[in-house]
Design a protein around this motif. Structure first.
Motif, short mmCIF file in Angstrom:
data_model
loop_
_atom_site.label_atom_id
_atom_site.label_comp_id
_atom_site.label_asym_id
_atom_site.label_seq_id
_atom_site.Cartn_x
_atom_site.Cartn_y
_atom_site.Cartn_z
N SER A 147 0.41 -1.18 -0.07
CA SER A 147 0.05 -0.11 0.19
C SER A 147 0.75 1.75 -0.14
O SER A 147 0.74 2.25 -0.65
N ASP B 213 -6.13 -0.98 -5.21
CA ASP B 213 -5.30 -1.46 -3.29
C ASP B 213 -6.38 -2.29 -3.16
O ASP B 213 -7.38 -1.66 -2.05
N GLU B 214 -5.82 -3.46 -2.68
CA GLU B 214 -7.01 -4.89 -2.45
C GLU B 214 -8.13 -4.93 -3.19
O GLU B 214 -9.04 -4.16 -1.84
MG LIG Z 1 -2.47 -2.97 2.09
#
Ligand SMILES: [Mg+2]
Ligand SMILES: Nc1ncnc2c1ncn2[C@@H]1O[C@H](COP(=O)(O)OP(=O)(O)O)[C@@H](O)[C@H]1O
Lengths: 243, 493
Positions: free
Chosen positions: A43, A164-165
């Motif tokens: 991240s 991000d995910e």
């Molecule tokens: Mg992360």
């Protein structure tokens, strides 16, 4: 041609070194899956590509400009080209679905209201939630919310999309619809950086793999080479756990 | 015919004008240093005599209601009006606490003080006194059932006495008892304490004692003769008011001392003992008090919000000095009782030469205090909006201030408004604290009524009910408002 270059990108939070002088290049049309155990700086890396987080040292070159040195106003401009989708959707709860997509068009880009509405609807249609334009995000399912968030980023016509995910907060039955949207986007040639734990998506859709562990990053120009022959112990351990 | 009358009138007017201006010139010529002084000059110029008094000293000066309106009356007030009349100006009464009177006359806030004040050497160094217009002795007022217990000076040495703070009676009380003296701001409070047997006696002027005796048969005056000279009441004025002083002395001699004063006193005592129902006599106090309380709360929260927003922004800013200043202010205000802050503002402004009314001082203290709490409400309301909102907005290219405007504030408002409503309710209740500096809000008026009516309990209940109606009513209103807010926002529903 490289659209994005990461040079000696280094990040420390106090004594904690999160990114250890990372170097990498993103070509136009690349779909990069960023993999690795949690807490290894995925991240952080992504957020330093649009300066939501500033690196301790190093450079991020986007279209021949080192954006770590850009002014505040310059960054506001650059960020429009770098769409971002978050794990927790981050839709604006005080606005309808339509306004969520529209507001940056009118307030940031200065596009006229009716044109912005048309654009917003076009992208909502693309992600398959155009029938929900007038409701508030809270009444949507997670999968629908994430697709609205994708539409919101796409409507700005970005050159790179950062994910991000995007499916980690979703109930399993909704993961598929979001991945499908992303897959379509990749097929259209969008340059994408996707932090994910969806190994199937990485294997089938990604053109490159960046594997991160403890602040180090290893780039694989071919997903097959990563999955078949990761040739590092850490990657092997990671894959053993994930597959 | 008509034309002629008009011409005649104009002629008369012209003549009058010439005459009066001529007279004026004549006056100007004869003016010299001994004919006027700055205070007299000011009175003449404004056309009014501003009289300071502390209207809690019946029958000298006290509050009464006439046709449902609150009024300050008493023989001092009548005398003051006579002085104004003789000076050829209007008379305006200005109320303040007894210990603020000397400061007021020294600073020119009032022209004279007529408040049954006695000349003492210390006071005479600060201000000028007229000749005494009335000489009164001091006595100890006790409860009738304890009359025997406190009939000699020797017995009184063991008595717990009350007296008005920083008054002549206060000094005497300290002299005649070995016990600790209870010094209170208001005679009415002292009498209430006597009534509840919290003290054994109250040192008061005999005139005051007499009127209490007439009002209720539960009191008695101790026959003990108190030492020290009896106290004469004088008109107090500024040191510079030398001409005014001699004028006032002459007016006292010619128009007040003797028969006129006697009549004024009789009138005052009659007014004081006027029989009226509790409701018609005292409801104006509660109404006034309630209005003051609401006014204080509105001012407190309104300016508190303005200042609070400022402090919240400072605390959230990235500039260290601002952050530090705001935090220091907020912590300091939250760590010190409101009562102390009220005193600090009240006396602090005086100390730096700012003479503001007690209401203003009270209001300032309230909003300075409220600002700290409002700042925290706003700050936490803003910080309660998830970071993800900022990140999403910034990643789309919104500037910092656009993000604040379109994303953060609209969401923060929903956290902030209900809390601000609670703060308003808190401020209404805490406003009671400013009664200490004589702001006429609900709690202050309650103690006035308690003392004047000799009923310590009923006024408290009435006040409690008023506070409850105010706070409960506002809470209900806020709830309705909140519900409406929620309805229009489906994200919460
Ligand atoms: Mg992360
Ligand atoms: N704002 C921050 N302050 C301090 N440490 C942080 C901050 N953000 C992330 N970290 C630390 O950086 C490391 C990497 O975090 P992150 O990039 O979120 O990892 P990943 O996304 O790979 O799970 C973690 O150890 C995390 O605790």
């Amino acid at each position: 041609m490289a659209i994005l270059e990461i040079k000696n990108l280094h990040k420390e939070y106090g004594k904690n070194t999160v990114l250890k002088s990372i170097n990498a290049t993103v070509e136009e049309g690349d779909v990069i899956a960023i993999l690795g155990p949690s807490g290894t700086g995925k991240s952080t890396l992504l957020r330093e590509l649009n300066m939501l987080e500033y690196p301790t040292s190093g450079a991020v070159i986007f279209e021949d400009q080192d954006i770590t040195k850009a002014s505040e106003a310059g960054l506001d401009k650059i960020r429009q080209d770098l769409g971002m989708v978050f794990q927790s959707f981050n839709l604006f709860p005080n606005m309808t679905v339509l306004d969520n997509v529209k507001i940056a068009l009118t307030k940031v880009k200065g596009i006229a209201d009716d044109e912005a509405t048309a654009t917003a609807k076009q992208f909502l249609e693309k992600v398959g939630v155009v029938d929900k334009v007038d409701v508030y995000p809270a009444s949507l399912s997670g999968g629908q919310q994430q697709r609205v968030a994708i539409a919101r980023a796409l409507a700005m016509n970005p050159k790179i999309m950062l994910f991000d995910e995007p499916t980690s907060a979703l109930d399993p039955e909704m993961v598929g619809e979001v991945l499908k949207t992303m897959r379509e986007l990749a097929q259209e040639g969008m340059t994408m950086l996707v932090v994910t734990h969806e190994m199937g998506f990485a294997r089938e859709v990604a053109s490159k793999i960046w594997f991160m562990s403890d602040g180090d990053m290893t780039a694989y120009d071919n997903p097959v080479s990563f999955f078949e022959n990761p040739n590092s112990e850490r990657a092997q351990n990671f894959l053993a756990k994930m597959l | 015919m008509n034309k002629w009358i008009k011409k005649l009138i104009m002629l008369v007017m012209a003549f009058g004008l010439v005459m009066s201006s001529g007279m004026g010139m004549l006056n100007m010529h004869t003016v010299n240093a001994e004919e006027t002084d700055p205070t007299l000059e000011r009175i003449k110029k404004s056309g009014k005599l501003v009289v300071g008094t502390s209207a809690d000293y019946a029958p000298y000066e006290f509050h009464t209601t006439e046709h449902g309106k609150d009024k300050i009356v008493g023989f001092d007030i009548e005398a003051a009006r006579e002085i104004g009349k003789q000076l050829g100006v209007k008379t305006e009464i200005q109320e303040m606490s007894f210990d603020a009177l000397l400061g007021a006359v020294k600073t020119g806030k009032v022209d004279v003080v007529v408040a049954g004040m006695t000349e003492t050497p210390e006071r005479a160094e600060e201000v000028n006194f007229s000749k005494p217009y009335f000489v009164d002795k001091n006595v100890v007022l006790t409860l009738k059932q304890n009359k025997e217990k406190w009939s000699t000076l020797k017995q009184i040495r063991q008595a717990k006495l009350a007296a008005q703070v920083s008054s002549k009676q206060d000094d005497i009380a300290h002299d005649i008892t070995d016990k600790k003296v209870v010094s209170l701001k208001k005679i009415t409070d002292e009498v209430t304490q006597l009534n509840q047997e919290k003290v054994d006696g109250v040192v008061v002027a005999s005139t005051t004692a007499k009127s209490y005796l007439e009002q209720s048969d539960q009191f008695a005056v101790s026959p003990a003769k108190l030492p020290g000279i009896s106290n004469g009441s004088s008109v107090v004025m500024n040191k510079n008011a030398t001409v005014l002083q001699s004028k006032v002395n002459k007016i006292l001699d010619d128009h007040i001392i003797g028969e006129p004063l006697q009549k004024m006193q009789d009138d005052a005592i009659e007014l004081m003992n006027k029989k009226e129902s509790f409701v018609s006599k005292y409801s104006p106090y509660f109404v006034k008090g309630t209005l003051y309380t609401i006014g204080l709360a509105v001012i407190g929260v309104f300016f508190g919000i303005i200042l609070g927003i400022l402090f919240a922004l400072m605390k959230l800013s990235s500039i260290k000095v601002f952050k530090w200043l705001a935090s220091a202010y907020i912590e300091a205000v939250r760590g010190v009782p409101l009562l102390i802050q009220v005193f600090i503002v009240y006396f602090g402004t005086q100390a730096i030469g700012l003479h503001i009314s007690s209401f203003l001082a009270g209001a300032i203290a309230m909003f300075l205090n409220s600002a700290a709490y409002v700042a925290e409400i706003i700050r936490s309301g803003i910080q309660a909006v998830p970071d993800g909102q900022t990140e999403a907005a910034r990643s789309l290219g919104f500037t910092k201030s656009q993000t604040m405007r379109y994303m953060i504030l609209p969401q923060a408002i929903k956290n902030i408004l209900p809390a601000l409503g609670n703060e308003f309710v808190t401020v209404i209740k805490e406003g009671s604290v400013v009664s200490v500096i004589g702001v006429g809000e609900l709690t202050f008026q309650t103690s006035v009524v308690q003392g004047a009516s000799f009923k310590p309990f009923i006024p408290l209940i009435i006040t409690a009910v008023i506070y409850f109606i105010l706070t409960f009513g506002i809470s209900r209103l806020l709830n309705l408002f909140e519900k409406k807010l929620r309805k229009s926002d489906k994200t919460l529903g």
